[in-house]
Design an enzyme around this catalytic site. Structure first.
Site, mmCIF file in Angstrom:
data_model
loop_
_atom_site.group_PDB
_atom_site.id
_atom_site.type_symbol
_atom_site.label_atom_id
_atom_site.label_comp_id
_atom_site.label_asym_id
_atom_site.label_seq_id
_atom_site.Cartn_x
_atom_site.Cartn_y
_atom_site.Cartn_z
ATOM 1 C CG ASP A 1 39.344 36.118 40.282
ATOM 2 O OD1 ASP A 1 40.543 36.105 40.600
ATOM 3 O OD2 ASP A 1 38.544 36.998 40.653
ATOM 4 C CG HIS B 1 41.453 39.501 40.286
ATOM 5 N ND1 HIS B 1 40.512 39.194 41.248
ATOM 6 C CD2 HIS B 1 42.082 40.619 40.713
ATOM 7 C CE1 HIS B 1 40.578 40.077 42.226
ATOM 8 N NE2 HIS B 1 41.525 40.950 41.924
#
Length: 232
Positions: free
Chosen positions: A170, A201
Site C-alpha cells: 500500500d 491500495h
C-alpha cells in the site's frame, strides 16, 4: 431495489442523502458501506447492490455533503483523483463518524433492523476503525484504511468485532504504519488483521485499474464470512 434516502445529522440541524439498497426479502441485517475519497460513486453503489443481493439492507451515506453534495469521482482520471485528494485534506473524519452514527440510528429507527455492520474503503477504512471504537456498531470491516496507525490509542474502546484488510504494498500506508497496526492490534481479542502480500491500495475496488481480481475475491469472501458470523 435501490433508492435515495435522507438522513438527519445527530444534531438535527442538517441532513444528507444516502444510497439505499434493499434485499428482496426480510433483511438478514444492515450494512453501512463507507465511501472512499471519491464519493458515493458507481463502485460504492455496486457494493451496496451486491450486499442487497446477499440478503442485507445496504446504505451508503454521502459523507462529503458539507463540501460537495452528490460527489462522484473516478480515481482513474488524474484530475478527479487530485480533486479527491484535496477534499480528503479538508475533511474532518470526526464529522464522518458522527454521520455514520446518525446512519446507524436511522437504520434502527426507520427500517426496524437492529443488527448493523459497516464496511469502508481507504478513508472509509479509517472511518470503519473509528466507528468500531466510538459507536455501538455490531461489526466493522476496513479495507486499506489510512492513518489508523495514528489513532491506535482508541483500540481499547473497541467492544465489537473488527476486521482489517491490509495490502502490504500500500503506497498510502507504508511498512512502518503496517507494523504499528500489527503490534497494537494483533493481540486484541476483538480485532482480526489480514495481510495481502504485494497488493496495493484500492485492490478491492469494484471498477477500474486498481482492482486485483484474486485479492478482491479473497478479501470479499472473508468479509462476507465475517458478517455472516457476527451479524447473524
Amino acid at each position: 431495489m435501490s433508492e435515495s434516502v435522507t438522513i438527519s445529522t445527530l444534531s438535527g440541524d442538517e441532513s444528507f442523502s444516502a444510497y439505499f439498497a434493499k434485499p428482496s426479502g426480510k433483511p438478514k441485517a444492515a450494512i453501512i458501506v463507507i465511501q472512499e475519497i471519491f464519493g458515493v460513486n458507481a463502485g460504492i453503489r455496486r457494493k451496496c447492490d451486491k450486499w442487497a443481493e446477499e440478503g442485507y439492507l445496504a446504505v451508503a451515506p454521502d459523507l462529503f455533503f458539507r463540501m460537495e453534495p452528490g460527489l462522484q469521482l473516478d480515481p482513474d482520471i488524474e484530475d478527479e483523483f487530485n480533486k479527491a485528494l484535496d477534499l480528503f485534506g479538508k475533511y474532518d473524519p470526526d464529522d464522518g463518524v458522527r454521520d455514520i452514527e446518525a446512519t446507524i440510528k436511522w437504520i434502527r429507527a426507520e427500517t426496524g433492523v437492529e443488527k448493523v455492520g459497516c464496511v469502508g474503503y481507504c478513508l472509509g477504512g479509517r472511518l470503519a476503525y473509528m466507528t468500531a471504537a466510538r459507536t455501538d456498531i455490531d461489526a466493522s470491516v476496513g479495507y486499506y484504511g489510512v492513518m489508523i496507525d495514528q489513532m491506535l490509542d482508541e483500540a481499547k474502546a473497541i467492544a465489537n468485532p473488527l476486521l482489517l484488510h491490509i495490502p502490504t504494498a500500500d503506497h498510502f500506508v507504508g511498512p512502518d504504519a503496517q507494523k504499528a497496526m500489527h503490534e497494537a492490534l494483533d493481540d486484541h481479542e476483538k480485532v482480526t488483521l489480514y495481510d495481502y502480500e504485494g497488493l496495493d491500495h484500492g485492490f478491492a475496488t469494484e471498477h477500474g485499474n486498481r482492482r486485483d481480481e484474486e485479492g478482491a475475491q479473497v478479501a470479499d469472501r472473508r468479509t462476507w464470512e465475517f458478517f455472516a458470523q457476527h451479524l447473524g
